[in-house]
Motif scaffolding. Sequence first.
Motif, mmCIF file in Angstrom:
data_model
loop_
_atom_site.group_PDB
_atom_site.id
_atom_site.type_symbol
_atom_site.label_atom_id
_atom_site.label_comp_id
_atom_site.label_asym_id
_atom_site.label_seq_id
_atom_site.Cartn_x
_atom_site.Cartn_y
_atom_site.Cartn_z
ATOM 1 N N SER A 2 0.826 -1.202 0.000
ATOM 2 C CA SER A 2 0.000 0.000 0.000
ATOM 3 C C SER A 2 0.863 1.257 0.000
ATOM 4 N N GLU A 33 -0.719 -4.598 -7.379
ATOM 5 C CA GLU A 33 -1.883 -5.300 -6.850
ATOM 6 C C GLU A 33 -2.822 -5.695 -7.996
ATOM 7 N N HIS A 35 -6.619 -5.880 -8.682
ATOM 8 C CA HIS A 35 -7.783 -5.260 -8.061
ATOM 9 C C HIS A 35 -9.020 -5.602 -8.882
ATOM 10 N N SER A 209 -7.383 -12.053 -6.995
ATOM 11 C CA SER A 209 -7.369 -10.630 -6.650
ATOM 12 C C SER A 209 -6.930 -10.379 -5.208
ATOM 13 N N ASP A 210 -6.284 -9.229 -4.991
ATOM 14 C CA ASP A 210 -5.871 -8.810 -3.659
ATOM 15 C C ASP A 210 -6.951 -7.966 -3.008
ATOM 16 N N ARG A 211 -7.694 -7.263 -3.842
ATOM 17 C CA ARG A 211 -8.621 -6.270 -3.335
ATOM 18 C C ARG A 211 -9.824 -6.189 -4.269
ATOM 19 N N GLU A 223 -14.769 -0.708 -0.868
ATOM 20 C CA GLU A 223 -13.546 -1.405 -1.267
ATOM 21 C C GLU A 223 -13.128 -2.322 -0.114
ATOM 22 N N TRP A 224 -12.772 -3.567 -0.453
ATOM 23 C CA TRP A 224 -12.395 -4.516 0.574
ATOM 24 C C TRP A 224 -11.148 -5.289 0.158
ATOM 25 N N GLU A 225 -10.427 -5.828 1.176
ATOM 26 C CA GLU A 225 -9.397 -6.829 0.901
ATOM 27 C C GLU A 225 -10.144 -8.113 0.527
ATOM 28 N N SER A 226 -9.719 -8.774 -0.540
ATOM 29 C CA SER A 226 -10.454 -9.958 -0.989
ATOM 30 C C SER A 226 -10.534 -11.014 0.103
ATOM 31 N N ALA A 228 -10.732 -10.687 3.132
ATOM 32 C CA ALA A 228 -11.575 -10.319 4.272
ATOM 33 C C ALA A 228 -13.042 -10.181 3.883
#
Lengths: 506, 341
Positions: A2, A33, A35, A209-211, A223-226, A228
């Motif tokens: 990030s 990343e 996304h 995906s990361d996000r 928007e989320w972390e994948s 989570a």
Amino acid sequence: MSDEPIVQMTGITKDFTGVRALDGVDFTLRPGEIHAVMGENGAGKSTLIKVLTGVHTPDAGQIRLDGRPVRFNSPKAAQAGGISTVYQEVNLTENLSVAENLFAGREPRLGPFINFRAMRRRARALLEDIGIDLNVAAPLGSYSIAMQQLVAIARAVDIKAKVLILDEPTSSLDRDEVAVLLRVMRRLAENGTAMVFISHFLDQVYEISDRMTVLRNGTLVGEWESAALPESDLIGHMLGREAATLEQIERQAGEHKPDRGEPIVSAKGLGRKGSIAPYDLEVHAGEVVGLAGLLGSGRTETVRLIAGADRHDSGTLAFEGKSVGSHNPRTAALRGIAFCPENRKTEGLVGDLTVAENMILAMQASKGWARTVPPAQRSRLVAEFIEKLDIRPANPDLPVKNLSGGNQQKVLLARWMLIEPKLLILDEPTRGIDVGAKADIQRLVTELSGDGMAVLFVSAELDEVTRLSDRIAVLRDRELIATLETEADMTSEKIVDTIVAKGGDQ
Amino acid sequence: MSTDTLTERPARSTLFDGLSRYIPIGATVALLVVMYLVGTGNYRNFGEPQVVANLFVNNAALLIIAVGMTFVILSGGIDLSVGSVMAFSAMSCAWLTVEAGIPAETAVAMVLVLGTVSGAATGAVIHYFNVQPFIATLAGLFLYRGLTLQISDRDVAIRDNAFFDWGMERTEFGNVRDGGFSLPNIVFIAGAVVLIAFVVLHYTRFGRGVYAVGGSEQSALLMGLPVARTKVGVYAVSGFCAALGGVVAAFSTKSADPLGGLGLELDAIAAVVVGGALLTGGAGFVLGTVAGVMVMGMLSTIISFDGRFSSWWARIIVGILLLAFILLQRVLARSGEKRKT
């Protein structure tokens, strides 16, 4: 991961002739990343991407690339800025060679002339890098769509993109090809390329995906972390409504047992050389017959013969017990056979006509040109079907090309429902459309068969076929190999077993 | 096999694929050979080299214009204005030299620049205003014919002009009376145009861009190719070739005919199609166009050697050939599609 964002879009708004496609959407992409941009069809994913790639200019909002505000007014400008895109449909030219497609517009040159030898050498090296081996001098059109897609990705990769956008790149790829693609994506991410990934395949999205950024109706949901975001929550965010519809359909199909009797359509030894081996198939009133098989197994070819879209050269076809003589799409429509082809853009809808006009087409054709549909009746019918099928935006006067894929499919369905066919043939009606529209269409199929319509249903998704069908015809290598009755314990594994077993016999 | 490397062999028999994309041009060349054999077998003196050389002499202007048309058709467009532009440029040359007293070299240069610029303007109208090429160039067809007749409604003769005499000065290859032949300078001009066109189309970015735009304009745009420049460029090339065709026509007749080149745009299109190019764009060769022009010239030659048929038979046969070639293209395209589904 990030550090400073590479792309920062804030407050992006875009209007199309009265429709707000994007409303103040924010989007942030960080280096290296992957996304995913998620949302139903019509949520604004494509528009967001097109704003970022310079196809559309936003009506409001700001785009920052590497912290500097930018404004792209053409795809070329975006490419120069380091943003490359691979679109859902392969956007290369089939008449040029693979190597030329890879390097079009930036060919290695000797003086003013293209250095073809260097170009081919670099093309081979580039493809080798991502793990494909082709004759780079052959025209692109001589390869499968899947391979063309990979070539498109190779091209985008080689442009030394800082940002790579993949818009539904996997929708025409098989499993091995998807594996290659995902491997290439991972490698690129390790090298620091930021990627925007759009796909309807949730398993792929979660794998890679990361996000995730979720859009709904042109607005940002979040928007989320994948890792989570559980899948059920994601679907909830995308649909914005309880996503239990799919399970309901399953139960309905199980309970619903049509009484056989005179078949609506009955094919005996029907076949066409080079396209599908002779087959027997019957569809009764109120029955859903699914066609299952791999891509290229002859599913589409099977239904095209029944629909009269292709001419059969062997066997007989009977409709309501009467043998059919001359058979083409027009006589088929007169008999009450409705056919929704696989490729809705080129074979079904007229993009420049409005939603209402597209819906009314088949009905008008069946009445003849002299007897027009009265305007009042027309708008009543159109309004009824827009509501029934939940077509969005619910504007009958909008050109149909401005609608998303799922909604276009619904318009096509409405067209055929208007003439109240006895047999409805659906070829991949749910391909490339979002979960919500998919559920709507599946529910509709169940309802129609409940009302006594016979349905012939082609789908690449075995789960879908299993869920909806009363009987399943299984195809392999352009041959109908088995017809399975759907009992309560029917699973997609059984279909796979049938396909594999028949393959082993030979 | 592991999934590490995906290998795929190109499938055969699409229109764009390996050998089959040479089928139309192969058919044209074969036709040319057959016609030549028919000619030499039936008529005395047909086999003399000067007969073949005259094909180029008589069709130099058409050849140049058809080359320009090839660029336009490869890009997926059409140019109906070339016949009128040719007449206009021939007339302008003659008028500027004879009436206005401008040196012939200057007049020719002005005409060529004018043809190029007006072609580019047409291209710009087509691209930026999204006008159908058919309509935009149809406007040119009327406009330039009208302008030509406005300059003069009668033939303008160019006499005793050294520069115009140069055009038909002949170079001999061997003894003309004994198996040799001679070619005037206009044939070398046409040859140079073909050569340059070939190199540009096959070995430059602009040329490959023409093929890309003809293959799919949408794709070319999304690939970041300069679509606008390419489309404007092909009409500029066609305009230049039409103007040069007019100059060559003035060279060969030493005069300008206000009704010259009437319907020539259609001959040029026919030559390109018989030469194997797809009217939808993206496939074809400039050398095919040369073969197409030769087929049409050879037809007229055979008919004039025979003497029993009226010259209109050449038109009838060109019509039949066109139909045959378009059907051949459809058959090839269809076999390609069938393979894909």
